[in-house]
Write a protein that holds these residues in place. Structure first.
Motif, PDB file in Angstrom:
ATOM      1  N   GLU A 255      -1.275   9.144 -22.084  1.00 20.37           N
ATOM      2  CA  GLU A 255      -2.052   9.899 -21.194  1.00 20.37           C
ATOM      3  C   GLU A 255      -2.804   8.756 -20.268  1.00 20.37           C
ATOM      4  O   GLU A 255      -2.826   8.649 -19.099  1.00 20.37           O
ATOM      5  N   ASP A 256      -3.251   7.592 -20.818  1.00 17.82           N
ATOM      6  CA  ASP A 256      -4.124   6.888 -20.255  1.00 17.82           C
ATOM      7  C   ASP A 256      -3.049   5.898 -19.536  1.00 17.82           C
ATOM      8  O   ASP A 256      -3.409   5.396 -18.370  1.00 17.82           O
ATOM      9  N   LEU A 257      -1.977   5.430 -20.012  1.00 16.18           N
ATOM     10  CA  LEU A 257      -0.966   4.492 -19.250  1.00 16.18           C
ATOM     11  C   LEU A 257      -0.311   5.507 -18.035  1.00 16.18           C
ATOM     12  O   LEU A 257       0.009   4.767 -16.954  1.00 16.18           O
TER      13      LEU A 257
ATOM     14  N   ARG B  59      12.335   5.616 -16.399  1.00 14.60           N
ATOM     15  CA  ARG B  59      11.479   5.010 -15.223  1.00 14.60           C
ATOM     16  C   ARG B  59      10.471   4.009 -15.857  1.00 14.60           C
ATOM     17  O   ARG B  59      10.193   3.956 -17.045  1.00 14.60           O
ATOM     18  N   MET B  60      10.291   2.817 -15.089  1.00 13.23           N
ATOM     19  CA  MET B  60       9.593   1.658 -15.265  1.00 13.23           C
ATOM     20  C   MET B  60       8.063   1.621 -14.525  1.00 13.23           C
ATOM     21  O   MET B  60       7.949   2.376 -13.745  1.00 13.23           O
ATOM     22  N   TYR B  61       7.051   0.975 -15.247  1.00  7.64           N
ATOM     23  CA  TYR B  61       5.992   0.825 -14.507  1.00  7.64           C
ATOM     24  C   TYR B  61       5.537  -0.849 -15.121  1.00  7.64           C
ATOM     25  O   TYR B  61       5.582  -1.292 -16.348  1.00  7.64           O
TER      26      TYR B  61
ATOM     27  N   LEU C 232       0.820  -1.199  -0.013  1.00 12.63           N
ATOM     28  CA  LEU C 232      -0.083   0.010   0.111  1.00 12.63           C
ATOM     29  C   LEU C 232       0.623   1.168  -0.019  1.00 12.63           C
ATOM     30  O   LEU C 232       0.581   2.225  -0.820  1.00 12.63           O
ATOM     31  N   ILE C 233       1.997   1.129   0.794  1.00 14.77           N
ATOM     32  CA  ILE C 233       2.828   2.355   1.006  1.00 14.77           C
ATOM     33  C   ILE C 233       4.158   1.755   0.571  1.00 14.77           C
ATOM     34  O   ILE C 233       4.842   0.836   1.216  1.00 14.77           O
ATOM     35  N   GLU C 234       4.522   2.098  -0.883  1.00 16.88           N
ATOM     36  CA  GLU C 234       5.783   1.633  -1.455  1.00 16.88           C
ATOM     37  C   GLU C 234       7.043   2.199  -0.604  1.00 16.88           C
ATOM     38  O   GLU C 234       7.116   3.265  -0.268  1.00 16.88           O
ATOM     39  N   ASP C 235       8.193   1.127  -0.631  1.00 14.51           N
ATOM     40  CA  ASP C 235       9.367   1.721  -0.110  1.00 14.51           C
ATOM     41  C   ASP C 235      10.134   2.885  -1.280  1.00 14.51           C
ATOM     42  O   ASP C 235       9.383   2.932  -2.139  1.00 14.51           O
ATOM     43  N   ALA C 236      11.232   3.473  -0.986  1.00 14.85           N
ATOM     44  CA  ALA C 236      11.910   4.419  -1.821  1.00 14.85           C
ATOM     45  C   ALA C 236      12.290   3.680  -3.089  1.00 14.85           C
ATOM     46  O   ALA C 236      12.784   2.505  -3.029  1.00 14.85           O
ATOM     47  N   LYS C 237      11.842   4.407  -4.132  1.00 22.49           N
ATOM     48  CA  LYS C 237      12.183   4.009  -5.563  1.00 22.49           C
ATOM     49  C   LYS C 237      13.813   3.517  -5.784  1.00 22.49           C
ATOM     50  O   LYS C 237      14.703   4.421  -5.387  1.00 22.49           O
ATOM     51  N   GLU C 238      14.233   2.098  -6.130  1.00 22.40           N
ATOM     52  CA  GLU C 238      15.542   1.911  -6.426  1.00 22.40           C
ATOM     53  C   GLU C 238      15.831   2.265  -7.882  1.00 22.40           C
ATOM     54  O   GLU C 238      15.069   2.245  -8.721  1.00 22.40           O
ATOM     55  N   ALA C 239      17.182   2.535  -7.983  1.00 17.38           N
ATOM     56  CA  ALA C 239      17.466   2.965  -9.399  1.00 17.38           C
ATOM     57  C   ALA C 239      18.587   2.154  -9.815  1.00 17.38           C
ATOM     58  O   ALA C 239      19.488   1.852  -8.941  1.00 17.38           O
ATOM     59  N   LEU C 240      18.915   1.915 -11.091  1.00 16.07           N
ATOM     60  CA  LEU C 240      19.972   1.084 -11.580  1.00 16.07           C
ATOM     61  C   LEU C 240      20.696   2.290 -12.387  1.00 16.07           C
ATOM     62  O   LEU C 240      20.179   2.537 -13.366  1.00 16.07           O
ATOM     63  N   PHE C 241      22.143   2.264 -12.257  1.00 16.06           N
ATOM     64  CA  PHE C 241      23.026   3.012 -13.146  1.00 16.06           C
ATOM     65  C   PHE C 241      23.806   2.122 -13.839  1.00 16.06           C
ATOM     66  O   PHE C 241      24.570   1.081 -13.221  1.00 16.06           O
ATOM     67  N   PHE C 242      24.100   2.550 -15.109  1.00 16.17           N
ATOM     68  CA  PHE C 242      25.020   1.539 -15.985  1.00 16.17           C
ATOM     69  C   PHE C 242      25.409   2.388 -17.042  1.00 16.17           C
ATOM     70  O   PHE C 242      24.905   3.504 -17.290  1.00 16.17           O
ATOM     71  N   LYS C 243      26.534   1.963 -17.817  1.00  9.54           N
ATOM     72  CA  LYS C 243      27.250   2.467 -18.802  1.00  9.54           C
ATOM     73  C   LYS C 243      26.827   1.695 -20.361  1.00  9.54           C
ATOM     74  O   LYS C 243      26.883   0.590 -20.215  1.00  9.54           O
TER      75      LYS C 243
ATOM     76  N   CYS D 257      -0.363   6.476 -12.192  1.00  6.46           N
ATOM     77  CA  CYS D 257      -0.146   7.170 -10.938  1.00  6.46           C
ATOM     78  C   CYS D 257      -1.611   6.844 -10.073  1.00  6.46           C
ATOM     79  O   CYS D 257      -1.707   7.553  -9.040  1.00  6.46           O
ATOM     80  N   LYS D 258      -2.319   5.893 -10.502  1.00  3.19           N
ATOM     81  CA  LYS D 258      -3.470   5.640  -9.662  1.00  3.19           C
ATOM     82  C   LYS D 258      -3.097   5.069  -8.310  1.00  3.19           C
ATOM     83  O   LYS D 258      -2.245   4.234  -8.169  1.00  3.19           O
ATOM     84  N   ARG D 259      -3.873   5.514  -7.269  1.00  4.12           N
ATOM     85  CA  ARG D 259      -3.374   5.244  -5.788  1.00  4.12           C
ATOM     86  C   ARG D 259      -4.728   4.273  -5.382  1.00  4.12           C
ATOM     87  O   ARG D 259      -5.934   4.481  -5.992  1.00  4.12           O
ATOM     88  N   PRO D 260      -4.345   3.223  -4.480  1.00  2.16           N
ATOM     89  CA  PRO D 260      -5.372   2.547  -4.048  1.00  2.16           C
ATOM     90  C   PRO D 260      -6.282   3.212  -2.992  1.00  2.16           C
ATOM     91  O   PRO D 260      -6.037   4.451  -2.625  1.00  2.16           O
TER      92      PRO D 260
END
Length: 314
Positions: free
Chosen positions: A233-235, A107-109, A26-37, A240-243
């Motif tokens: 816009e639909d995606l 960013r991903m969904y 319900l409450i997500e953790d901080a978003k993780e990021a992947l850095f690469f070259k 961004c939809k919240r529970p």
């Protein structure tokens, strides 16, 4: 006979923790990021990405090897990385003759590409070039966006939303004044976003609130907006939809003014004044004649109602 795919359950405590971490919350953790070259990179854009990596810690992972990936031509390898490492954000360093010192943020969904923007890095000055005291790792930064383009231009508005996702951390309800130590400033000018990083200094003042000064600590860079690939816009609305359980329920007949004072409106139904209990004082008691008059009135009313009823029946 057709074979049935079985879901293999985890047998170790570490495996159970990994599966629980990937489950929706319900409450997500901080978003993780992947850095690469990428396959070809320049030292300047690598140093800039390393500085952003230091600011993003600990919610980030850096891949050491180079990857032959062109995200605007084929995003499939990036989506595969996002699914493997359970990352919702990515940043990639590239360099070629046509687009020198290139940096791609996205960013991903549901492990599929949502938004992606490409920037050219100019006028870069790293963390090491600022000989000042730095901030502690893991500090939640204040994000400041300057410029009318962030509000009036659609592309800059989506880039602003992407940058917020990239540099924000976990949500907090309260924060103490001494916890505000870092500011990331983004200024939108024509075809550029100026990135500046400051440390907040709390100085003494004659008031209860300290005097605030900003000291630049780096990195500093001008991000030239190049290509972008945004979701429909639909995606975007679906992402961004919240529970329903997290949505604030509006309370009826309650409002607040500009000063924060809460007002409530109460609706009272019709009251029978004759039946209101008053103080039992001798001066307020009914006399014997008043009681007899009230009884006779009730009797006469009942007789009149019975007479009307009889007439209607006849």
């Amino acid at each position: 006979m057709p074979t049935v795919d079985r879901i293999k359950k985890p047998t170790t405590h570490k495996g159970k923790k990994a599966i629980l971490k990937r489950e929706p919350k319900l409450i997500e953790d901080a978003k993780e990021a992947l850095f690469f070259k990428g396959n070809r990179t320049s030292q300047m854009v690598i140093d800039f990405m390393k500085d952003l990596y230091d600011l993003k810690k600990p919610n980030v992972q850096m891949m050491k090897q180079k990857n032959d990936i062109l995200p605007f031509e084929d995003i499939t390898p990036v989506e595969r990385f996002a699914s493997k490492y359970n990352m919702s954000l990515f940043m990639m360093a590239l360099h070629n003759k046509k687009r020198p010192h290139n940096l791609v943020m996205g960013r991903m969904y549901e492990h599929m590409l949502l938004d992606m923007a490409e920037f050219g890095v100019e006028n870069y000055k790293g963390l090491k070039d600022f000989k000042v005291e730095k901030i502690i790792s893991g500090i939640k930064p204040l994000l400041v966006f300057n410029g009318e383009l962030f509000e009036s231009n659609y592309e800059y508005g989506r880039i602003k939303n992407l940058l917020i996702d990239m540099f924000r951390r976990e949500e907090v309800e309260k924060i103490r004044l001494q916890g505000l130590e870092h500011v990331l400033s983004f200024t939108a000018v024509e075809n550029k976003i100026l990135l500046r990083s400051y440390r907040i200094l709390l100085k003494k003042s004659n008031m209860n609130i300290p005097r605030i000064e900003l000291e630049e600590i780096g990195p500093r860079a001008d991000l030239v907006c190049r290509r972008n690939k945004f979701a429909s816009e639909d995606l975007f609305k679906q992402a961004c939809k919240r529970p329903k359980t997290l949505k604030m329920k509006t309370k009826k007949n309650i409002s607040k003014d500009t000063f924060g004072t809460t007002y409530g409106r109460i609706h009272v139904g019709a009251q029978n004044i004759q039946k209101i209990q008053t103080r039992k004082m001798k001066g307020l008691r009914k006399t014997l004649s008043e009681k007899n008059t009230q009884k006779r009135k009730i009797t006469d009313d009942n007789d009149a109602d019975a007479k009307k009823l009889k007439q209607t029946v006849d």
